[in-house]
Scaffold this active site. Structure first.
Site, PDB file in Angstrom:
ATOM      1  N   HIS A   1      47.595  19.812  -3.110  1.00 31.83           N
ATOM      2  CA  HIS A   1      47.360  19.334  -1.741  1.00 31.83           C
ATOM      3  C   HIS A   1      47.815  20.413  -0.778  1.00 31.83           C
ATOM      4  CE1 HIS A   1      47.375  16.691   1.752  1.00 31.83           C
ATOM      5  NE2 HIS A   1      46.635  15.876   1.031  1.00 31.83           N
TER       6      HIS A   1
ATOM      7  N   ASP B   1      44.053  10.901  -5.033  1.00 28.05           N
ATOM      8  CA  ASP B   1      42.817  10.659  -5.784  1.00 28.05           C
ATOM      9  C   ASP B   1      43.020  10.601  -7.288  1.00 28.05           C
ATOM     10  OD1 ASP B   1      41.089  10.604  -3.562  1.00 28.05           O
ATOM     11  OD2 ASP B   1      41.329  12.764  -3.373  1.00 28.05           O
TER      12      ASP B   1
HETATM   13  N1  ACO Z   1      43.949  23.011 -10.404  1.00 28.64           N
HETATM   14  C1  ACO Z   1      44.262  24.280 -10.747  1.00 28.64           C
HETATM   15  N2  ACO Z   1      44.738  25.190  -9.863  1.00 28.64           N
HETATM   16  C2  ACO Z   1      44.911  24.792  -8.593  1.00 28.64           C
HETATM   17  C3  ACO Z   1      44.602  23.483  -8.171  1.00 28.64           C
HETATM   18  C4  ACO Z   1      44.112  22.572  -9.117  1.00 28.64           C
HETATM   19  N3  ACO Z   1      43.801  21.331  -8.791  1.00 28.64           N
HETATM   20  N4  ACO Z   1      44.847  23.376  -6.846  1.00 28.64           N
HETATM   21  C5  ACO Z   1      45.300  24.572  -6.449  1.00 28.64           C
HETATM   22  N5  ACO Z   1      45.343  25.425  -7.490  1.00 28.64           N
HETATM   23  C6  ACO Z   1      45.854  26.815  -7.474  1.00 28.64           C
HETATM   24  C7  ACO Z   1      44.861  27.768  -6.819  1.00 28.64           C
HETATM   25  O1  ACO Z   1      43.977  28.334  -7.752  1.00 28.64           O
HETATM   26  C8  ACO Z   1      45.799  28.784  -6.194  1.00 28.64           C
HETATM   27  O2  ACO Z   1      46.269  29.616  -7.220  1.00 28.64           O
HETATM   28  P1  ACO Z   1      46.659  31.178  -6.885  1.00 28.64           P
HETATM   29  O3  ACO Z   1      47.814  31.101  -5.915  1.00 28.64           O
HETATM   30  O4  ACO Z   1      47.009  31.752  -8.207  1.00 28.64           O
HETATM   31  O5  ACO Z   1      45.418  31.780  -6.282  1.00 28.64           O
HETATM   32  C9  ACO Z   1      46.997  27.936  -5.746  1.00 28.64           C
HETATM   33  O6  ACO Z   1      47.013  26.809  -6.638  1.00 28.64           O
HETATM   34  C10 ACO Z   1      46.883  27.447  -4.306  1.00 28.64           C
HETATM   35  O7  ACO Z   1      45.645  26.762  -4.170  1.00 28.64           O
HETATM   36  P2  ACO Z   1      44.742  26.757  -2.866  1.00 28.64           P
HETATM   37  O8  ACO Z   1      43.318  26.447  -3.237  1.00 28.64           O
HETATM   38  O9  ACO Z   1      44.984  28.007  -2.084  1.00 28.64           O
HETATM   39  O10 ACO Z   1      45.372  25.540  -2.083  1.00 28.64           O
HETATM   40  P3  ACO Z   1      44.735  24.828  -0.846  1.00 28.64           P
HETATM   41  O11 ACO Z   1      45.861  24.288  -0.057  1.00 28.64           O
HETATM   42  O12 ACO Z   1      43.749  25.708  -0.147  1.00 28.64           O
HETATM   43  O13 ACO Z   1      43.869  23.643  -1.500  1.00 28.64           O
HETATM   44  C11 ACO Z   1      43.280  21.625  -2.521  1.00 28.64           C
HETATM   45  C12 ACO Z   1      44.305  22.349  -1.644  1.00 28.64           C
HETATM   46  C13 ACO Z   1      41.857  21.831  -1.971  1.00 28.64           C
HETATM   47  C14 ACO Z   1      43.582  20.123  -2.478  1.00 28.64           C
HETATM   48  C15 ACO Z   1      43.386  22.162  -3.970  1.00 28.64           C
HETATM   49  O14 ACO Z   1      44.677  21.909  -4.478  1.00 28.64           O
HETATM   50  C16 ACO Z   1      42.332  21.565  -4.904  1.00 28.64           C
HETATM   51  O15 ACO Z   1      41.215  22.082  -4.971  1.00 28.64           O
HETATM   52  N6  ACO Z   1      42.674  20.434  -5.615  1.00 28.64           N
HETATM   53  C17 ACO Z   1      41.700  19.781  -6.448  1.00 28.64           C
HETATM   54  C18 ACO Z   1      40.778  18.919  -5.594  1.00 28.64           C
HETATM   55  C19 ACO Z   1      41.474  17.689  -5.059  1.00 28.64           C
HETATM   56  O16 ACO Z   1      42.155  16.979  -5.783  1.00 28.64           O
HETATM   57  N7  ACO Z   1      41.246  17.415  -3.748  1.00 28.64           N
HETATM   58  C20 ACO Z   1      41.792  16.239  -3.097  1.00 28.64           C
HETATM   59  C21 ACO Z   1      42.825  16.613  -2.079  1.00 28.64           C
HETATM   60  S1  ACO Z   1      43.558  15.187  -1.370  1.00 28.64           S
HETATM   61  C22 ACO Z   1      42.433  14.625  -0.283  1.00 28.64           C
HETATM   62  O17 ACO Z   1      41.639  15.305   0.289  1.00 28.64           O
HETATM   63  C23 ACO Z   1      42.444  13.210  -0.063  1.00 28.64           C
END
Ligand code: ACO
Length: 429
Positions: free
Chosen positions: A306, A363
Site C-alpha cells: 500500500h 483487498d
Molecule cells: N508484490 C510484490 N512486490 C511488490 C508489491 C506486491 N504486491 N507491491 C510493491 N512491491 C514492491 C515493488 O516492486 C517495489 O520494489 P523495489 O523497491 O524493489 O522496486 C516496492 O515494493 C515498492 O513498490 P511500489 O510499486 O513503488 O509501491 P507503490 O506505493 O507505488 O504501490 C501498490 C502501491 C500499487 C498498492 C503496490 O503495492 C501494488 O501493486 N500492490 C498490489 C496491488 C494491490 O493490492 N492494490 C490494492 C491497493 S489498496 C487499494 O487501492 C484499495
C-alpha cells in the site's frame, strides 16, 4: 511564532510556512514557490504531495491507524452500520436518532432510478464489465438530475447526495441482472440499505431471496470499511473533477473509472483470480511468492502493499476476522482462504516483503467474503464503489463549500523535443 522552512537556491534564501494538521502531520506550504523562485516541485506519483486540507479521514500508515472523522475504524466496524457511517463521513458528526431516520428516509425515497434510465441498460453488450456500466450509468444520471453543479445549487446537496448513495446500489444490481440476462428486480422500501441491495441482486420475480442476518451484516461491514480512505487515486480524481465545479454525478462517474484499475479497487477481483490460479495449478503458494519477488515475471502478490500503510492495513485485520466468522456461520469452507492465509504467513516472514514493508491490504481477504456471499467476481470492484460513495461525496462537499477552492491544475517538467519546424508531408524522409 509560526514555524517556517528555509530554502537556499541560486544564492538566495526563501522561507515557506509550515502547516500542521490536527494530528500533528506537517507540510511545507509551497503555494508561493513558483512565483518566488521560478521553480516547481517534482513528485512523480504524488507520494510527498498534499493536494488539500481535509477534515474527513485520518490515516497513520506507519502505525496502521484509520479514523473516519476522528472515530477509529475498529469502533465503527463493531458498533455502527454503513448508513450511519455514511452520514458521519458526509456531515462530520454521528447522527441523532431523528437525523438518522431522515437520512434513511431520503435514501429510500430516492432508491428508484428514473424509469427512462432502465432503457440505457439495454444498450450494453452482455459482456460489458459492470464497472463500465456503473460509470456510464452514474454519468447518465447527470442528464436526469443536472441540478448540483458548482456552488449555485448547493442547497440541493442533501437530496443529490442521498440519491447518489441510494441509486448507485440500484444501478449496480440492475447491471448484474442485465449481464446475466435476468429480469430486473426493483428495490423494496421496507428493506434497509444492504438487505435491499441483496434483494435486488438475488431475488427472482417468482422467489424472494432469503436474507440471512450474518450475510447482510458481512456485506454491510464491507461497505463500511470501504467508505473513505483520504486522497487515494479515485478520491483525488473526484476532487480533481469537482474542482472544475462539475456535476456531482459526473465527479462520481470519474471516481468509478479511477477505481476500476487492478492497482486500486480492481485488486479485490485480481486477488481472487490470483488465488484461484494458484489453487488450480496445485501450487501451495511458494512458487507464486517466488514469482512475485521477480520483477521480470510481471507478477505481484495482489492484495499486498500500500502506498500509505507500511504496517498491517487495519481494514484487512477486521476483514480477516469477519471472513472466519462468516464461513463458520455458513458452515462453509473455501480452499482459497487457506491459500490466502498460507501466502500471508510466508510473505510476512520473507525478507523481500518485510524490507519493503508490504502487508496485506483491504483487498486481500474481502474477495473471499464476497465469494462466500455469492457475489460474482466481476461485481467485486462494484461493491467497493458502492462503499466508497460517501467518501467521494464528502470530498466533493469539501470543495463545494470551500470559498477559496481553486481549479486543480498540476504542472509538469517538459522533456520532449525543443523548438523545431513543421516539415510538409512531401519533404519528410
Ligand atoms: N508484490 C510484490 N512486490 C511488490 C508489491 C506486491 N504486491 N507491491 C510493491 N512491491 C514492491 C515493488 O516492486 C517495489 O520494489 P523495489 O523497491 O524493489 O522496486 C516496492 O515494493 C515498492 O513498490 P511500489 O510499486 O513503488 O509501491 P507503490 O506505493 O507505488 O504501490 C501498490 C502501491 C500499487 C498498492 C503496490 O503495492 C501494488 O501493486 N500492490 C498490489 C496491488 C494491490 O493490492 N492494490 C490494492 C491497493 S489498496 C487499494 O487501492 C484499495
Amino acid at each position: 511564532m509560526s514555524k517556517a522552512a528555509k530554502l537556499e537556491l541560486d544564492g538566495k534564501s526563501y522561507e515557506f510556512p509550515i502547516v500542521e494538521g490536527s494530528e500533528q502531520e506537517k507540510a511545507l506550504d509551497i503555494s508561493a514557490l513558483r512565483n518566488a523562485t521560478g521553480h516547481i516541485t517534482l513528485d512523480d506519483g504524488y507520494g510527498n504531495t498534499g493536494s488539500c486540507l481535509s477534515a474527513i479521514t485520518f490515516i497513520d500508515g506507519e502505525q496502521g491507524i484509520l479514523r473516519y472523522r476522528g472515530i477509529p475504524i475498529e469502533q465503527l466496524a463493531e458498533q455502527s452500520t454503513f448508513v450511519e457511517t455514511a452520514y458521519l463521513i458526509i456531515y462530520g458528526e454521528l447522527p441523532s436518532r431523528e437525523q438518522l431516520r431522515r437520512f434513511s428516509d431520503l435514501l429510500t425515497q430516492n432508491q428508484n432510478l428514473h424509469e427512462d434510465m432502465r432503457h440505457h441498460f439495454e444498450g450494453f453488450p452482455a459482456t460489458a464489465h459492470p464497472m463500465a456500466i456503473l460509470s456510464a450509468m452514474i454519468n447518465a444520471s447527470s442528464c436526469f438530475y443536472p441540478g448540483l453543479m458548482g456552488r449555485a445549487n448547493s442547497g440541493r446537496f442533501d437530496v443529490h447526495a442521498a440519491r447518489l448513495i441510494s441509486q448507485v446500489r440500484t444501478i449496480a444490481a440492475f447491471s448484474y441482472r442485465k449481464s446475466r440476462g435476468l429480469p430486473i428486480v426493483y428495490p423494496k422500501p421496507a428493506y434497509k440499505y444492504t438487505a435491499n441491495f441483496l434483494h435486488m441482486l438475488f431475488s427472482e420475480p417468482y422467489q424472494e431471496y432469503e436474507l440471512k442476518p450474518e450475510v447482510v451484516k458481512a456485506l454491510d461491514l464491507i461497505f463500511l470499511l470501504h467508505a473513505d480512505h483520504e486522497q487515494n487515486c479515485s478520491t483525488a480524481t473526484v476532487r480533481m473533477v469537482a474542482s472544475s465545479q462539475a456535476n456531482l454525478f459526473a465527479c462520481a462517474a470519474a471516481g468509478v473509472c479511477a477505481l476500476w484499475g487492478p492497482l486500486h479497487g480492481g485488486a479485490n477481483q485480481a486477488v481472487v483470480e490470483m488465488l484461484d490460479a494458484i489453487h488450480r495449478s496445485g501450487d501451495d503458494g511458494s512458487k507464486f511468492i517466488t514469482a512475485a519477488k521477480d520483477k521480470d515475471s510481471g507478477k505481484r502478490l495482489m492484495g499486498f502493499g500500500h502506498r500509505i500503510y507500511k504496517n498491517y492495513d487495519p481494514r484487512a485485520k477486521i476483514i480477516k476476522a469477519a471472513c472466519d466468522r462468516l464461513l463458520a456461520a455458513l458452515h462453509a469452507s473455501d480452499p482459497l482462504l487457506d491459500i490466502a492465509k498460507r501466502l500471508e504467513e510466508t510473505a510476512l516472514n520473507d525478507s523481500y516483503f518485510v524490507e519493503r514493508k508490504l502487508y496485506p491490504n483491504v483487498d486481500f481477504y474481502s474477495g473471499i467474503i464476497m465469494r462466500a456471499l455469492g457475489i460474482p467476481l466481476e461485481m467485486f470492484t462494484v461493491i467497493f464503489a458502492i462503499g466508497r460513495m460517501p467518501g467521494w461525496i464528502a470530498n466533493f462537499k469539501e470543495i463545494l463549500h470551500d470559498r477559496n477552492s481553486r481549479i486543480y491544475r498540476p504542472r509538469q517538467i517538459y522533456t520532449g523535443p525543443t523548438l523545431r519546424s513543421y516539415v510538409p508531408l512531401d519533404q519528410r524522409a
